[in-house]
Design an enzyme around this catalytic site. Structure first.
Site, PDB file in Angstrom:
ATOM      1  N   ASP A   1      -4.353   7.548   4.718  1.00 24.17           N
ATOM      2  CA  ASP A   1      -3.829   6.196   4.913  1.00 24.17           C
ATOM      3  C   ASP A   1      -4.412   5.622   6.206  1.00 24.17           C
ATOM      4  O   ASP A   1      -4.821   6.362   7.101  1.00 24.17           O
ATOM      5  CB  ASP A   1      -2.305   6.272   4.989  1.00 24.17           C
ATOM      6  CG  ASP A   1      -1.655   4.895   5.031  1.00 24.17           C
ATOM      7  OD1 ASP A   1      -2.306   3.913   4.625  1.00 24.17           O
ATOM      8  OD2 ASP A   1      -0.495   4.812   5.484  1.00 24.17           O
ATOM      9  N   GLU A   2      -4.438   4.293   6.308  1.00 23.82           N
ATOM     10  CA  GLU A   2      -4.946   3.599   7.512  1.00 23.82           C
ATOM     11  C   GLU A   2      -6.334   4.137   7.885  1.00 23.82           C
ATOM     12  O   GLU A   2      -6.624   4.453   9.044  1.00 23.82           O
ATOM     13  CB  GLU A   2      -3.970   3.783   8.685  1.00 23.82           C
ATOM     14  CG  GLU A   2      -2.559   3.300   8.425  1.00 23.82           C
ATOM     15  CD  GLU A   2      -2.423   1.781   8.401  1.00 23.82           C
ATOM     16  OE1 GLU A   2      -3.454   1.085   8.461  1.00 23.82           O
ATOM     17  OE2 GLU A   2      -1.292   1.289   8.316  1.00 23.82           O
TER      18      GLU A   2
ATOM     19  N   LYS B   1       0.811  -1.221   0.000  1.00 27.88           N
ATOM     20  CA  LYS B   1       0.000   0.000   0.000  1.00 27.88           C
ATOM     21  C   LYS B   1       0.841   1.266   0.000  1.00 27.88           C
ATOM     22  O   LYS B   1       0.478   2.249  -0.639  1.00 27.88           O
ATOM     23  CB  LYS B   1      -0.979   0.003   1.175  1.00 27.88           C
ATOM     24  CG  LYS B   1      -0.387   0.305   2.536  1.00 27.88           C
ATOM     25  CD  LYS B   1      -1.471   0.365   3.594  1.00 27.88           C
ATOM     26  CE  LYS B   1      -0.901   0.601   4.975  1.00 27.88           C
ATOM     27  NZ  LYS B   1      -0.262   1.894   5.143  1.00 27.88           N
ATOM     28  N   THR B   2       1.976   1.263   0.715  1.00 26.29           N
ATOM     29  CA  THR B   2       2.813   2.466   0.737  1.00 26.29           C
ATOM     30  C   THR B   2       3.340   2.762  -0.664  1.00 26.29           C
ATOM     31  O   THR B   2       3.394   3.919  -1.090  1.00 26.29           O
ATOM     32  CB  THR B   2       3.984   2.297   1.721  1.00 26.29           C
ATOM     33  OG1 THR B   2       3.469   1.994   3.018  1.00 26.29           O
ATOM     34  CG2 THR B   2       4.813   3.566   1.802  1.00 26.29           C
TER      35      THR B   2
ATOM     36  N   GLN C   1      -7.680  -5.146   9.573  1.00 22.95           N
ATOM     37  CA  GLN C   1      -6.596  -4.737  10.459  1.00 22.95           C
ATOM     38  C   GLN C   1      -6.999  -3.571  11.369  1.00 22.95           C
ATOM     39  O   GLN C   1      -6.146  -2.842  11.863  1.00 22.95           O
ATOM     40  CB  GLN C   1      -5.358  -4.358   9.647  1.00 22.95           C
ATOM     41  CG  GLN C   1      -4.776  -5.520   8.854  1.00 22.95           C
ATOM     42  CD  GLN C   1      -3.482  -5.157   8.159  1.00 22.95           C
ATOM     43  OE1 GLN C   1      -2.429  -5.001   8.783  1.00 22.95           O
ATOM     44  NE2 GLN C   1      -3.547  -5.013   6.853  1.00 22.95           N
TER      45      GLN C   1
ATOM     46  N   ARG D   1       2.256 -10.876  10.135  1.00 18.74           N
ATOM     47  CA  ARG D   1       3.588 -10.266  10.244  1.00 18.74           C
ATOM     48  C   ARG D   1       4.650 -11.236   9.744  1.00 18.74           C
ATOM     49  O   ARG D   1       5.771 -10.830   9.428  1.00 18.74           O
ATOM     50  CB  ARG D   1       3.928  -9.898  11.694  1.00 18.74           C
ATOM     51  CG  ARG D   1       3.021  -8.885  12.396  1.00 18.74           C
ATOM     52  CD  ARG D   1       2.769  -7.666  11.556  1.00 18.74           C
ATOM     53  NE  ARG D   1       1.521  -7.814  10.827  1.00 18.74           N
ATOM     54  CZ  ARG D   1       1.155  -7.039   9.814  1.00 18.74           C
ATOM     55  NH1 ARG D   1       1.954  -6.081   9.401  1.00 18.74           N
ATOM     56  NH2 ARG D   1      -0.004  -7.215   9.204  1.00 18.74           N
TER      57      ARG D   1
END
Length: 690
Positions: A230-231, A43-44, A261, A626
């Site tokens: 974002d987020e 995503k970044t 998330q 993770r």
């Protein structure tokens, strides 16, 4: 597309490295867009390419706003955009997009416009410790003698009420929440008297500016033609309203997030903002990113199976081209000490035989209390580790002292900072004297510094104490006069650098000498002095126009807002990471160990009462995703509570993992170590001995 664009870049952006869905997300520029970015889907990369593509299509960088939740993420985005888009010769504000946190955006706007709300522009931003100090001060005035009140809980409730409004207050139950609601007006008044705001105010006052001063909102809308958040699943009610106000007319809002998330409901995040996006933006285009670049398919299938048990979510299926990889290994131990020792043994075996460095391995747990047996086992085995959430550099006494001096000189009506340093170094202002001054300030409804300057207040003290108070007031006022002097003309050569001023000031008050005297151990004393000097060395790194006071104010603001600043030496070198599940979001590790997978820990015991079982499952999902190569999960049959071993049951979430993806360590056949592995192990031992 907006006809007002005027920026022409010099390079062509190559989008061929993006997968089809990533490219669609980058090229969809206008109107509301929801990019559902699953864990590890890049995503970044998509966000930064989208910013660069906007600029390539002619959008002026100054018209782009990207908002995220951590300063680290904002810095990373800015660095990536800078690499993708050549900088032209123009002022920074025009040549770069605004990429920052919600709180940083609020601070920028309030520095320009807070006077419209009755504050002075040189307001102080209170850190969490400052806020706690303000709460304790209020509690000392209202609490009944002998009654203990947890100031941390009161502060948390106050923050919750400020973020979520009256509806959260009306539904709250319990003595702490009722007391916090009662104290909220007094808390706000105490901050206002000190010309201070807390982190929640940075957002609340920004929203108030938008609502009460439409000219400010109009100017922001004119500037920020394209807004990205974002987020998005982590936004609270106030952050959502700020974003909504900014884009209400042009609708050029792109939000990036993953409802699977969303794990911060306890601090006000509302996953409904992402799930119900169509209610607020009916024309929204939804783009899913499902190709994962981090984990094996075994890990992803397990995570997909787990999260599907949450009923209210946007469906997505993560997949990878990294192959199936090893099965997830499930371990059972009699208690947490055995669990910790076994984890250390496995980490050391992988390091010795498989040459896997410590830094490629991480241990994840649900609560901070679980770290104790792990730390003990790591120390006994001489395994280097980094505990995320240990003491921050900025929590050290000497660093907090210097920052409190800065805050006091910039705003002497900041009671919390002034009371910290009024007798540092000692100047005859005892705790009893400061308590009397604090009481006098409360009685007169003024700051402590104002009370110190009041002749009637000073007359109540002995002549010796009166002289000490007057000397302190004189020191503060004379030092402030030097800081707030008009900035010299450019090129005059008379500019005093903040670092030089700070060295001179600390020498004047004798702080470093006092710091050395306060430590019995000379090495510890020099370590504290070194910490201060390192801080002073960074004073010149924050550029700001105007007087010395303006530059120091900018430095303070950068530190206060940068709550995720990396700890210094603790993160250096090769070390195993010990980290909570909440703190690990956004990170990845080749080899992950999840410990304490027990009912009552994950899901937490409170989750059934608070109806947060779905969020606990999302938290476990975040922990699973993770892992890049291997994933080990363990639980204990018993766990110590107040020294007594109590029985535990495995987490019900373990039943959600498909049986064909999991192997039980106890049932795993003992396979002989290969000749190559033995040679590597012996070589490792010889290297360690010789």
């Amino acid at each position: 597309m907006d006809p007002c664009r005027h920026y022409t870049p010099r390079a062509v952006l190559d989008l061929r490295s993006l997968n089809p869905q990533q490219r669609l997300a980058v090229e969809t520029l206008d109107g509301p867009v929801l990019i559902l970015a699953g864990a590890g889907t890049g995503k970044t990369r998509v966000i930064t390419y989208r910013v660069a593509h906007l600029i390539e299509r002619g959008v002026a960088p100054a018209n782009i706003l990207g908002v995220t939740f951590t300063n680290k993420a904002a810095r990373e985005m800015q660095e990536r955009v800078d690499r993708l888009v050549p900088r032209r010769r123009a002022p920074d504000a025009e040549a770069r997009p605004t990429l920052c946190t919600f709180h940083s955006l609020g601070a920028r706007l309030l520095r320009q416009h807070i006077d419209k709300l009755g504050y002075k522009r040189n307001f102080v931003i209170y850190t969490e410790s400052d806020q706690l100090g303000a709460v304790k001060k209020i509690l000392s005035q209202v609490s009944a003698r002998g009654v203990k009140v947890d100031a941390v809980k009161i502060q948390a409730w106050i923050s919750r009420f400020k973020n979520n409004g009256a509806e959260s207050a009306s539904g709250a139950a319990g003595d702490d929440s009722a007391l916090a609601r009662h104290l909220l007006p007094r808390y706000d008044s105490a901050l206002r008297a000190c010309n201070a705001v807390d982190f929640d105010d940075l957002l609340l006052l920004t929203l108030r500016l938008f609502r009460e001063h439409p000219e400010v909102l109009d100017a922001c809308r004119q500037r920020y033609r394209y807004v990205m958040v974002d987020e998005y699943q982590d936004t609270n009610a106030v952050q959502f309203q700020i974003a909504y106000h900014l884009v209400a007319r042009h609708q050029n809002l792109c939000v990036v997030g993953d409802d699977d998330q969303s794990i911060y409901g306890w601090r006000g995040a509302e996953v409904a903002h992402l799930l119900d996006m169509e209610k607020h933006f009916p024309r929204v285009k939804v783009i899913k990113l499902e190709q994962n670049y981090r984990s094996t398919n075994t890990i992803l299938r397990a995570a997909n199976a787990l999260i599907q048990h949450n009923a209210r979510r946007r469906p997505k299926q993560l997949w990878s081209q990294r192959g199936d990889g090893a099965k997830i290994t499930l371990h059972t131990f009699p208690h947490e000490d055995a669990e910790a020792r076994a984890i250390v043994e496995e980490i050391e075996f992988r390091r010795a035989v498989q040459r896997i460095p410590w830094s490629h391995q991480a241990v994840l747990f649900r609560t901070n209390l679980q770290a104790r047996p792990l730390e003990t086992a790591f120390r006994q085995a001489n395994v280097r580790y980094h505990l995320v959430g240990g003491q921050s550099y900025f929590d050290r006494r000497e660093v907090k002292d210097f920052l409190a001096w800065l805050k006091t000189l910039l705003n002497p009506h900041d009671d919390i900072s002034l009371l910290r340093i009024a007798n540092v170094p000692a100047r005859g202002l005892s705790d009893a004297t400061l308590e009397r001054l604090l009481a006098a300030s409360a009685e007169r409804k003024c700051s402590v510094f104002t009370a110190m300057k009041n002749a009637e207040v000073r007359a109540a003290f002995s002549s010796r104490t009166r002289n000490c108070i007057e000397g302190f007031v004189r020191l503060v006022e004379q030092s402030r006069a030097k800081l707030t002097a008009t900035a010299p003309a450019p090129g005059s050569g008379q500019t005093v650098r903040p670092q030089a001023w700070a060295h001179s000031f600390l020498a004047e008050i004798g702080y470093l000498e006092d710091l050395r005297r306060s430590e019995k151990n000379a090495e510890a004393a020099e370590s504290r002095v070194r910490n201060v000097k390192e801080l002073l060395a960074s004073l010149d790194d924050t550029p700001a126009p105007g007087s010395l006071a303006d530059r120091l104010q900018a430095f303070l603001e950068a530190i206060t807002l940068d709550t995720e600043r990396e700890q210094e030496s603790d993160t250096a070198g090769d070390a195993v990471t010990l980290i909570t599940m909440h703190s690990c979001k956004g990170l990845e590790f080749p080899h992950v160990y999840i410990v304490g997978a027990e009912d009552g820990l994950i899901p937490h015991a409170r989750s059934r009462e608070e109806n947060t079982l779905d969020e606990e499952r999302r938290l476990f999902y975040v922990a699973l995703t993770r892992a890049m190569k291997t994933l080990d999960i363990s639980h204990c049959a018993g766990r110590k509570k107040y020294g007594q071993l109590t029985s535990r049951r495995p987490s019900p979430f373990l039943k959600d993992l498909p049986a064909n993806l999991v192997e039980h360590a106890a049932a795993r056949p003992d396979e002989p170590v290969s000749g190559e592995d033995l040679k590597a192990l012996f070589a490792q031992i010889r290297a360690a001995v010789g």
